[in-house]
Write a protein that holds these residues in place. Structure first.
Motif, PDB file in Angstrom:
ATOM      1  N   SER A 139      52.941  40.381  47.064  1.00 35.20           N
ATOM      2  CA  SER A 139      53.483  41.382  47.998  1.00 35.20           C
ATOM      3  C   SER A 139      52.427  41.820  49.005  1.00 35.20           C
ATOM      4  O   SER A 139      52.722  42.038  50.178  1.00 35.20           O
ATOM      5  CB  SER A 139      54.011  42.598  47.229  1.00 35.20           C
ATOM      6  N   PHE A 140      51.183  41.939  48.539  1.00 37.48           N
ATOM      7  CA  PHE A 140      50.101  42.367  49.434  1.00 37.48           C
ATOM      8  C   PHE A 140      49.753  41.268  50.443  1.00 37.48           C
ATOM      9  O   PHE A 140      49.503  41.546  51.621  1.00 37.48           O
ATOM     10  CB  PHE A 140      48.861  42.733  48.616  1.00 37.48           C
ATOM     11  N   ILE A 141      49.752  40.015  49.982  1.00 40.01           N
ATOM     12  CA  ILE A 141      49.388  38.895  50.856  1.00 40.01           C
ATOM     13  C   ILE A 141      50.401  38.730  51.986  1.00 40.01           C
ATOM     14  O   ILE A 141      50.040  38.537  53.153  1.00 40.01           O
ATOM     15  CB  ILE A 141      49.261  37.592  50.041  1.00 40.01           C
TER      16      ILE A 141
ATOM     17  N   ARG B  18      44.006  34.849  40.170  1.00 44.41           N
ATOM     18  CA  ARG B  18      42.625  35.032  40.634  1.00 44.41           C
ATOM     19  C   ARG B  18      42.227  33.971  41.662  1.00 44.41           C
ATOM     20  O   ARG B  18      41.476  34.258  42.603  1.00 44.41           O
ATOM     21  CB  ARG B  18      41.664  35.004  39.443  1.00 44.41           C
ATOM     22  N   LEU B  19      42.726  32.763  41.475  1.00 47.47           N
ATOM     23  CA  LEU B  19      42.431  31.704  42.436  1.00 47.47           C
ATOM     24  C   LEU B  19      43.003  32.049  43.814  1.00 47.47           C
ATOM     25  O   LEU B  19      42.313  31.931  44.837  1.00 47.47           O
ATOM     26  CB  LEU B  19      43.014  30.376  41.943  1.00 47.47           C
ATOM     27  N   ILE B  20      44.262  32.503  43.823  1.00 39.02           N
ATOM     28  CA  ILE B  20      44.900  32.883  45.088  1.00 39.02           C
ATOM     29  C   ILE B  20      44.186  34.091  45.698  1.00 39.02           C
ATOM     30  O   ILE B  20      43.968  34.151  46.913  1.00 39.02           O
ATOM     31  CB  ILE B  20      46.393  33.194  44.862  1.00 39.02           C
TER      32      ILE B  20
ATOM     33  N   LEU C 153      41.650  44.000  45.380  1.00 42.58           N
ATOM     34  CA  LEU C 153      42.936  44.562  44.986  1.00 42.58           C
ATOM     35  C   LEU C 153      43.154  44.389  43.489  1.00 42.58           C
ATOM     36  O   LEU C 153      43.565  45.333  42.797  1.00 42.58           O
ATOM     37  CB  LEU C 153      44.066  43.878  45.758  1.00 42.58           C
ATOM     38  N   LEU C 154      42.858  43.192  42.968  1.00 44.60           N
ATOM     39  CA  LEU C 154      43.031  42.947  41.537  1.00 44.60           C
ATOM     40  C   LEU C 154      42.085  43.814  40.713  1.00 44.60           C
ATOM     41  O   LEU C 154      42.460  44.317  39.659  1.00 44.60           O
ATOM     42  CB  LEU C 154      42.774  41.467  41.220  1.00 44.60           C
ATOM     43  N   SER C 155      40.873  43.983  41.205  1.00 42.03           N
ATOM     44  CA  SER C 155      39.895  44.812  40.481  1.00 42.03           C
ATOM     45  C   SER C 155      40.370  46.253  40.368  1.00 42.03           C
ATOM     46  O   SER C 155      40.215  46.897  39.326  1.00 42.03           O
ATOM     47  CB  SER C 155      38.541  44.764  41.197  1.00 42.03           C
ATOM     48  N   SER C 156      40.981  46.769  41.427  1.00 46.84           N
ATOM     49  CA  SER C 156      41.476  48.148  41.413  1.00 46.84           C
ATOM     50  C   SER C 156      42.662  48.310  40.473  1.00 46.84           C
ATOM     51  O   SER C 156      42.872  49.380  39.895  1.00 46.84           O
ATOM     52  CB  SER C 156      41.867  48.588  42.824  1.00 46.84           C
ATOM     53  N   LEU C 157      43.444  47.234  40.287  1.00 47.09           N
ATOM     54  CA  LEU C 157      44.607  47.298  39.407  1.00 47.09           C
ATOM     55  C   LEU C 157      44.238  47.142  37.941  1.00 47.09           C
ATOM     56  O   LEU C 157      44.961  47.599  37.057  1.00 47.09           O
ATOM     57  CB  LEU C 157      45.618  46.207  39.785  1.00 47.09           C
TER      58      LEU C 157
ATOM     59  N   THR D 274      42.315  34.182  49.320  1.00 42.82           N
ATOM     60  CA  THR D 274      42.832  35.085  50.358  1.00 42.82           C
ATOM     61  C   THR D 274      41.983  36.341  50.529  1.00 42.82           C
ATOM     62  O   THR D 274      42.377  37.286  51.210  1.00 42.82           O
ATOM     63  CB  THR D 274      44.281  35.507  50.020  1.00 42.82           C
ATOM     64  N   ASN D 275      40.826  36.353  49.834  1.00 39.57           N
ATOM     65  CA  ASN D 275      39.886  37.479  49.939  1.00 39.57           C
ATOM     66  C   ASN D 275      40.527  38.811  49.527  1.00 39.57           C
ATOM     67  O   ASN D 275      40.348  39.842  50.186  1.00 39.57           O
ATOM     68  CB  ASN D 275      39.340  37.585  51.377  1.00 39.57           C
TER      69      ASN D 275
END
Length: 320
Positions: free
Chosen positions: A96-98, A154-156, A165-169, A160-161
């Protein structure tokens, strides 16, 4: 009310009060509340109450989600964490973010829920194709499946830099909860009501498709409803709070050890024990390095792992 539920209720009240009173602000004390201090009530209503309510809603919901998944899969070691549901929810948020950028949280919730539901359906499909359904091997397959989803996510994110976002979640914390960002968890209230209303159906479905059909229960309908409930719980809690390790895995097992496997009878006790477990870990997280605090996900990772290992040893001993 039986004796065990009465004890759980008392413990729940004690931990709720402790959660409301423990924190960095020195303004909020029992004495200041009784004297009508405005600053104390401001801290209580703006910070402590939303946080405690978020803990109760997310803890009880994830505990019940674990119970439903264990009933539908007929495996005591299945939960949103060991079935890849949480990993799929994270994948949905990333997508959704991408493609849509910084959209409102409720739109992200839709993406997260849809991906979690599709992943749950796929996992159940894989589970039905497995002939040898050992109680330990099935969650291992779920963990590998979740690991694959996590690796792809994580690869995606790397390409996509969007790793930040994943770290914050993935923090697993209630420290940021307030009146505004905690409101999304209110969607769990009707979800919990649905889980309680259809508890009998989930209970019958746990006996198997053939048996449930003979008793007049539409197995596929109940299965799909159960997956909708668990996916929505996993998506909303992951989006607001982050992962809460072992919660949906160990709490249903502990309750079933003392109350049996009747889902309808156990659902309130599971909600209470799940809330107590998370409240206790959250309080520990706040006190260990006070006035700072640890992530509750970190604390639960330690306490939950210890309990989980004990449950595995107990299960293996019973099988022998």
């Amino acid at each position: 009310m039986n004796k065990k539920r009465f004890i759980l209720s008392l413990l729940f009240i004690v931990f709720v009060i402790a959660s409301l009173l423990i924190g960095v602000s020195s303004e909020l004390t029992l004495k200041s509340l009784l004297s009508g201090n405005k600053e104390a009530y401001n801290v209580l209503f703006r910070s402590r109450m939303p946080r405690t309510l978020a803990i109760i809603l997310s803890a009880s919901s994830l505990s019940i989600a674990g119970l439903i998944m264990q009933s539908l899969s007929r495996n005591k070691f299945i939960s949103p964490q060991t079935a890849g549901t949480n990993d799929a929810a994270a994948f949905g948020v990333l997508i959704s973010f991408i493609f849509l950028g910084s959209i409102p949280s409720y739109y992200r919730l839709i993406f997260s829920f849809v991906f979690a539901l599709i992943s749950s359906l796929l996992f159940i499909f894989i589970l039905n194709k497995i002939k040898f359904k050992n109680i330990i091997y099935v969650p291992l397959i779920g963990l590998m499946y979740g690991g694959l989803l996590s690796a792809v996510t994580r690869l995606i994110a790397y390409e996509t830099n969007t790793l930040q976002l994943l770290s914050s979640l993935n923090l697993g914390t209630f420290s940021h909860i307030n009146v505004l960002n905690g409101s999304m968890l209110l969607i769990l209230v009707p979800v919990l009501l649905i889980a309680i209303i259809f508890a009998e159906g989930f209970n019958v479905a746990s006996l198997g498709e053939e048996f449930a059909t003979n008793l007049g229960v539409n197995y596929k309908k109940v299965l799909f409803l159960g997956l909708i409930v668990t996916s929505l719980i996993a998506a909303s809690t992951y989006l607001v709070v982050g992962p809460l390790p072992f919660l949906g895995l160990i709490i249903p097992n502990i309750v079933s050890m003392y109350y049996g496997d009747n889902l309808k009878k156990n659902i309130i006790d599971i909600a209470l024990l799940g809330s107590i477990f998370v409240l206790a870990n959250d309080i520990i997280s706040r006190l260990v390095i006070f006035p700072f605090e640890l992530s509750v996900g970190f604390t639960m990772g330690i306490t939950g792992a210890i309990i989980f290992i004990l449950l595995i040893f107990k299960q293996v001993k019973n099988n022998d």
